[in-house]
Design an enzyme around this catalytic site. Structure first.
Site, short mmCIF file in Angstrom:
data_model
loop_
_atom_site.label_atom_id
_atom_site.label_comp_id
_atom_site.label_asym_id
_atom_site.label_seq_id
_atom_site.Cartn_x
_atom_site.Cartn_y
_atom_site.Cartn_z
N HIS A 21 -3.32 -5.81 1.01
CA HIS A 21 -2.66 -6.01 2.30
C HIS A 21 -2.60 -7.49 2.70
CE1 HIS A 21 -2.41 -1.81 3.83
NE2 HIS A 21 -3.42 -1.61 3.00
N CYS A 54 0.85 -1.20 0.00
CA CYS A 54 0.00 0.00 0.00
C CYS A 54 0.88 1.25 0.00
CB CYS A 54 -0.97 -0.05 1.18
SG CYS A 54 -2.39 1.02 0.96
N GLU A 114 -0.86 -8.81 4.98
CA GLU A 114 -0.74 -8.94 6.45
C GLU A 114 -2.09 -8.85 7.15
OE1 GLU A 114 -0.28 -6.22 4.80
OE2 GLU A 114 -0.83 -4.46 6.01
#
Lengths: 77, 226
Positions: B197, B89, B199
């Site tokens: 994302h 990002c 994560e």
């Protein structure tokens, strides 16, 4: 020395912000608008001896992203 | 040697903790938290992550100021030595601004901030970051960004595609990105930037765990003991 750096999107790069402004103007009833491109104006006050090369270096290293943007340096006074 | 990673925090980063937790849980390694003003990285790093967020309030251009912060010189040097670098990002935006990846990330074509889970296609499963996925696999990973509209000139796009450097593609149009590109690799294959994302998708409580394989790929690819 007063400097203006005009940063604008390169031709061929789509400008979502310009397009939104265009639509908003039309929404306000303004017609006859062919195109809108949004850029950025950076005003600087620099030492009188600052060279053109140094100013261009500032533009290339930070003020403009040359992947998508052009810059123009204007000396105001 | 245990897996050793660094997560860089810029003023305005907001996914740095999530990234550190994901790396720790999946690799079992040590994660150093590094501040943007530091001039040096810890020694012996296997992996560097640039997290999501709004570094420097997105002033000038997203990622522009962070890319010129002191720590980024050290990150560029480490990337040059072949250390694995992941930018997610805002981290992707920083990598393009720092010149580690080609192209630029512009305002979403639809102007709006997009925050939702999106389907992705794994385009290249031969990379350090994607080897634990299968080619063409569809995965679901969340995005949350305003400036995710990937732009590069058509010559650069052709080169990226030809060299297998498009790691992930959006299965459906999300933000106006050229050729629906969601993640790109550098020429050497040790730097990956992506808007989604991973994560945020590593355990059932997140709604899925499709992001795990990315970190598992790096761990396995580097051959470092967990």
């Amino acid at each position: 020395m007063k400097i203006r750096v005009h940063v604008s999107l390169k031709n061929g790069v789509l400008d979502p912000q310009g397009r939104a402004i265009h639509h908003a103007l039309e929404g306000l009833g303004f017609d006859g608008i062919n195109d809108v491109r949004a850029g950025r104006l950076i005003e600087m006050d620099v030492a009188d001896g600052t060279t053109d090369a140094a100013l261009e270096d500032m533009c290339r290293k930070l003020l403009a992203n040359q992947v998508i943007e052009n810059f123009r340096i204007e000396k105001v006074a | 040697m245990a897996f050793t990673a660094a997560v860089i925090t810029f003023p305005g980063s907001n996914c740095d903790r999530d990234m550190a937790v994901a790396i720790e849980r999946i690799t079992g390694g040590t994660v150093h938290r590094v501040w943007h003003g530091d001039a040096e990285l810890p020694s012996g790093l296997d992996f560097i992550a640039l997290p999501g967020g709004f570094s420097y309030g997105d002033y000038l251009r997203s990622g522009a100021m962070a890319a010129r912060s002191p720590i980024m010189q050290a990150v560029v040097a480490e990337a040059g030595r072949g250390t694995a670098v992941l930018g997610v990002c805002n981290g992707f935006q920083v990598l393009t601004e720092a010149g580690l990846l080609p192209g630029a990330l512009m305002r979403n074509a639809g102007i709006r901030f997009v925050c939702r889970d999106v389907p992705l296609v794994v385009e290249n499963n031969q990379s350090l970051f994607t080897a634990r996925y299968s080619a063409g696999q569809r995965i679901t990973i969340p995005v949350a960004h305003h400036d995710g509209n990937y732009f590069a000139d058509s010559e650069t796009l052709d080169r990226l595609e030809g060299e297998g450097r498009v790691a992930f593609r959006y299965a459906d149009a999300v933000n106006g990105s050229q050729r629906d590109i969601a993640g790109v690799l550098n020429a050497a294959g040790n730097v990956l930037g992506m808007m989604p994302h991973p994560e945020r998708m590593i355990e059932p409580a997140h709604g899925g765990s499709d992001g795990r394989a990315l970190f598992e790929s790096v761990l396995a690819g580097l051959g470092v003991a967990a």
